[in-house]
Design a protein around this motif. Sequence first.
Motif, PDB file in Angstrom:
ATOM      1  N   PRO A 116     -26.732  45.024  25.512  1.00 63.64           N
ATOM      2  CA  PRO A 116     -26.255  45.941  24.481  1.00 63.64           C
ATOM      3  C   PRO A 116     -26.808  47.343  24.684  1.00 63.64           C
ATOM      4  O   PRO A 116     -27.856  47.540  25.306  1.00 63.64           O
ATOM      5  N   ALA A 117     -26.089  48.324  24.146  1.00 62.28           N
ATOM      6  CA  ALA A 117     -26.580  49.696  24.164  1.00 62.28           C
ATOM      7  C   ALA A 117     -27.776  49.805  23.221  1.00 62.28           C
ATOM      8  O   ALA A 117     -27.967  48.961  22.343  1.00 62.28           O
ATOM      9  N   PRO A 118     -28.632  50.840  23.387  1.00 61.30           N
ATOM     10  CA  PRO A 118     -29.821  50.968  22.532  1.00 61.30           C
ATOM     11  C   PRO A 118     -29.508  51.148  21.057  1.00 61.30           C
ATOM     12  O   PRO A 118     -30.319  50.827  20.205  1.00 61.30           O
ATOM     13  N   LEU A 119     -28.327  51.698  20.747  1.00 58.34           N
ATOM     14  CA  LEU A 119     -27.953  51.954  19.354  1.00 58.34           C
ATOM     15  C   LEU A 119     -26.590  51.348  19.074  1.00 58.34           C
ATOM     16  O   LEU A 119     -25.638  51.556  19.826  1.00 58.34           O
ATOM     17  N   LEU A 120     -26.494  50.599  17.993  1.00 61.20           N
ATOM     18  CA  LEU A 120     -25.239  49.986  17.566  1.00 61.20           C
ATOM     19  C   LEU A 120     -24.956  50.414  16.135  1.00 61.20           C
ATOM     20  O   LEU A 120     -25.766  50.176  15.241  1.00 61.20           O
ATOM     21  N   VAL A 121     -23.833  51.074  15.920  1.00 56.76           N
ATOM     22  CA  VAL A 121     -23.429  51.516  14.590  1.00 56.76           C
ATOM     23  C   VAL A 121     -22.178  50.758  14.190  1.00 56.76           C
ATOM     24  O   VAL A 121     -21.175  50.785  14.909  1.00 56.76           O
ATOM     25  N   LEU A 122     -22.235  50.082  13.055  1.00 56.29           N
ATOM     26  CA  LEU A 122     -21.106  49.294  12.565  1.00 56.29           C
ATOM     27  C   LEU A 122     -20.703  49.789  11.184  1.00 56.29           C
ATOM     28  O   LEU A 122     -21.537  49.887  10.285  1.00 56.29           O
ATOM     29  N   ASP A 123     -19.430  50.084  11.030  1.00 55.68           N
ATOM     30  CA  ASP A 123     -18.891  50.474   9.728  1.00 55.68           C
ATOM     31  C   ASP A 123     -18.161  49.279   9.139  1.00 55.68           C
ATOM     32  O   ASP A 123     -17.284  48.706   9.787  1.00 55.68           O
ATOM     33  N   ALA A 124     -18.517  48.913   7.913  1.00 51.70           N
ATOM     34  CA  ALA A 124     -17.894  47.764   7.242  1.00 51.70           C
ATOM     35  C   ALA A 124     -17.925  46.544   8.151  1.00 51.70           C
ATOM     36  O   ALA A 124     -16.895  45.968   8.494  1.00 51.70           O
ATOM     37  N   ALA A 125     -19.134  46.153   8.534  1.00 49.62           N
ATOM     38  CA  ALA A 125     -19.304  45.060   9.498  1.00 49.62           C
ATOM     39  C   ALA A 125     -18.671  43.758   9.032  1.00 49.62           C
ATOM     40  O   ALA A 125     -18.271  42.932   9.853  1.00 49.62           O
ATOM     41  N   GLU A 126     -18.563  43.579   7.732  1.00 53.78           N
ATOM     42  CA  GLU A 126     -18.051  42.320   7.193  1.00 53.78           C
ATOM     43  C   GLU A 126     -16.523  42.322   7.042  1.00 53.78           C
ATOM     44  O   GLU A 126     -15.936  41.291   6.686  1.00 53.78           O
ATOM     45  N   GLU A 127     -15.870  43.427   7.321  1.00 56.85           N
ATOM     46  CA  GLU A 127     -14.425  43.523   7.127  1.00 56.85           C
ATOM     47  C   GLU A 127     -13.688  42.502   7.999  1.00 56.85           C
ATOM     48  O   GLU A 127     -13.906  42.418   9.204  1.00 56.85           O
ATOM     49  N   GLY A 128     -12.820  41.736   7.388  1.00 53.44           N
ATOM     50  CA  GLY A 128     -12.055  40.725   8.101  1.00 53.44           C
ATOM     51  C   GLY A 128     -12.778  39.407   8.297  1.00 53.44           C
ATOM     52  O   GLY A 128     -12.189  38.449   8.799  1.00 53.44           O
ATOM     53  N   ILE A 129     -14.053  39.346   7.903  1.00 47.92           N
ATOM     54  CA  ILE A 129     -14.840  38.130   8.066  1.00 47.92           C
ATOM     55  C   ILE A 129     -14.741  37.294   6.792  1.00 47.92           C
ATOM     56  O   ILE A 129     -15.002  37.796   5.696  1.00 47.92           O
ATOM     57  N   PRO A 130     -14.355  36.021   6.873  1.00 47.51           N
ATOM     58  CA  PRO A 130     -14.248  35.192   5.664  1.00 47.51           C
ATOM     59  C   PRO A 130     -15.610  34.990   5.013  1.00 47.51           C
ATOM     60  O   PRO A 130     -16.659  35.076   5.677  1.00 47.51           O
ATOM     61  N   GLN A 131     -15.590  34.710   3.736  1.00 54.53           N
ATOM     62  CA  GLN A 131     -16.830  34.582   2.964  1.00 54.53           C
ATOM     63  C   GLN A 131     -17.790  33.577   3.583  1.00 54.53           C
ATOM     64  O   GLN A 131     -19.006  33.784   3.604  1.00 54.53           O
ATOM     65  N   GLY A 132     -17.249  32.491   4.124  1.00 59.89           N
ATOM     66  CA  GLY A 132     -18.110  31.459   4.688  1.00 59.89           C
ATOM     67  C   GLY A 132     -18.856  31.867   5.934  1.00 59.89           C
ATOM     68  O   GLY A 132     -19.776  31.166   6.366  1.00 59.89           O
ATOM     69  N   LEU A 133     -18.479  32.998   6.528  1.00 66.13           N
ATOM     70  CA  LEU A 133     -19.155  33.458   7.746  1.00 66.13           C
ATOM     71  C   LEU A 133     -20.018  34.697   7.510  1.00 66.13           C
ATOM     72  O   LEU A 133     -20.557  35.265   8.473  1.00 66.13           O
ATOM     73  N   ILE A 134     -20.160  35.107   6.258  1.00 66.57           N
ATOM     74  CA  ILE A 134     -20.994  36.279   5.975  1.00 66.57           C
ATOM     75  C   ILE A 134     -22.460  35.993   6.326  1.00 66.57           C
ATOM     76  O   ILE A 134     -23.145  36.824   6.928  1.00 66.57           O
ATOM     77  N   ALA A 135     -22.959  34.814   5.951  1.00 65.91           N
ATOM     78  CA  ALA A 135     -24.352  34.471   6.278  1.00 65.91           C
ATOM     79  C   ALA A 135     -24.564  34.369   7.785  1.00 65.91           C
ATOM     80  O   ALA A 135     -25.547  34.914   8.305  1.00 65.91           O
ATOM     81  N   PRO A 136     -23.691  33.686   8.549  1.00 65.47           N
ATOM     82  CA  PRO A 136     -23.840  33.699  10.010  1.00 65.47           C
ATOM     83  C   PRO A 136     -23.749  35.097  10.601  1.00 65.47           C
ATOM     84  O   PRO A 136     -24.437  35.412  11.589  1.00 65.47           O
ATOM     85  N   LEU A 137     -22.916  35.971  10.012  1.00 58.05           N
ATOM     86  CA  LEU A 137     -22.846  37.356  10.482  1.00 58.05           C
ATOM     87  C   LEU A 137     -24.179  38.057  10.270  1.00 58.05           C
ATOM     88  O   LEU A 137     -24.673  38.775  11.155  1.00 58.05           O
ATOM     89  N   ALA A 138     -24.792  37.843   9.108  1.00 58.06           N
ATOM     90  CA  ALA A 138     -26.099  38.443   8.834  1.00 58.06           C
ATOM     91  C   ALA A 138     -27.140  37.945   9.830  1.00 58.06           C
ATOM     92  O   ALA A 138     -28.002  38.704  10.280  1.00 58.06           O
ATOM     93  N   ALA A 139     -27.060  36.664  10.185  1.00 59.03           N
ATOM     94  CA  ALA A 139     -27.994  36.111  11.171  1.00 59.03           C
ATOM     95  C   ALA A 139     -27.798  36.765  12.537  1.00 59.03           C
ATOM     96  O   ALA A 139     -28.768  37.066  13.245  1.00 59.03           O
ATOM     97  N   MET A 140     -26.539  37.011  12.908  1.00 60.14           N
ATOM     98  CA  MET A 140     -26.278  37.689  14.178  1.00 60.14           C
ATOM     99  C   MET A 140     -26.785  39.118  14.135  1.00 60.14           C
ATOM    100  O   MET A 140     -27.298  39.643  15.128  1.00 60.14           O
ATOM    101  N   LEU A 141     -26.657  39.768  12.982  1.00 61.72           N
ATOM    102  CA  LEU A 141     -27.164  41.137  12.846  1.00 61.72           C
ATOM    103  C   LEU A 141     -28.679  41.172  12.980  1.00 61.72           C
ATOM    104  O   LEU A 141     -29.235  42.080  13.605  1.00 61.72           O
ATOM    105  N   ARG A 142     -29.354  40.178  12.400  1.00 63.32           N
ATOM    106  CA  ARG A 142     -30.809  40.143  12.560  1.00 63.32           C
ATOM    107  C   ARG A 142     -31.190  39.941  14.028  1.00 63.32           C
ATOM    108  O   ARG A 142     -32.073  40.630  14.541  1.00 63.32           O
ATOM    109  N   SER A 143     -30.517  39.025  14.705  1.00 61.56           N
ATOM    110  CA  SER A 143     -30.817  38.792  16.125  1.00 61.56           C
ATOM    111  C   SER A 143     -30.569  40.049  16.937  1.00 61.56           C
ATOM    112  O   SER A 143     -31.368  40.404  17.817  1.00 61.56           O
TER     113      SER A 143
END
Length: 201
Positions: A136-163
């Motif tokens: 990955p590049a040193p800096l990652l900027v995400l706008d509305a990272a959860e857009e299009g992601i179903p509610q059931g995958l919000i927690a897994p998305l947060a886990a990926m963001l932490r990683s």
Amino acid sequence: TALGALPAFYNDKRVQPYTEGLAGWRRHGRIDPSAAGAPRRFEAERVFHDRLSEDGRNLVNALYSLWDFEALRAPVLAGLRALDPTVTGLSFPLVGEQGLTVALSHEDGRATELAAMSDEAVAWLLRGAMLCAVSPAPLLVLDAAEEGIPQGLIAPLAAMLRSASERVQVVLTGASEALDAALTEAFAGAPEGPRLVRLEV
């Protein structure tokens, strides 16, 4: 190999809205014409085919690269299976003579090509390509990272963001109560100073 234009993926109407948000993900590929024999890339600007390009045209290549690494593909595959339990992985069918696209592989041998994937699956693949990239590049900027992601995958998305934040600086813009709650839980017990910044703009 398909290191270049990937029309079957990039031109899909569901992918195009995301490509403008990838400006921080650069790759360089100037060719040195003076090299003896086969042309070579300038050493100072080596191409990372396992990193998303600035214009997002190599999303399939990023997925193709990370799929060789079990630890990187595991959260992406888990999300796909949450959407469809029959999914076993990704395949990369040829398009034309030098192109690749991406397809979902299923237990019964079926393959769901990009055009037939659900919007949720496409959105999840895009997040996986961004957050689980091999280099990955040193800096990652995400706008509305959860857009299009179903509610059931919000927690897994947060886990990926932490990683991802353990490897690069992550900046999130926009506002989402669901994602904020999931991030709070995901970062519980994280070392002081995680590299994730939340901006409400």
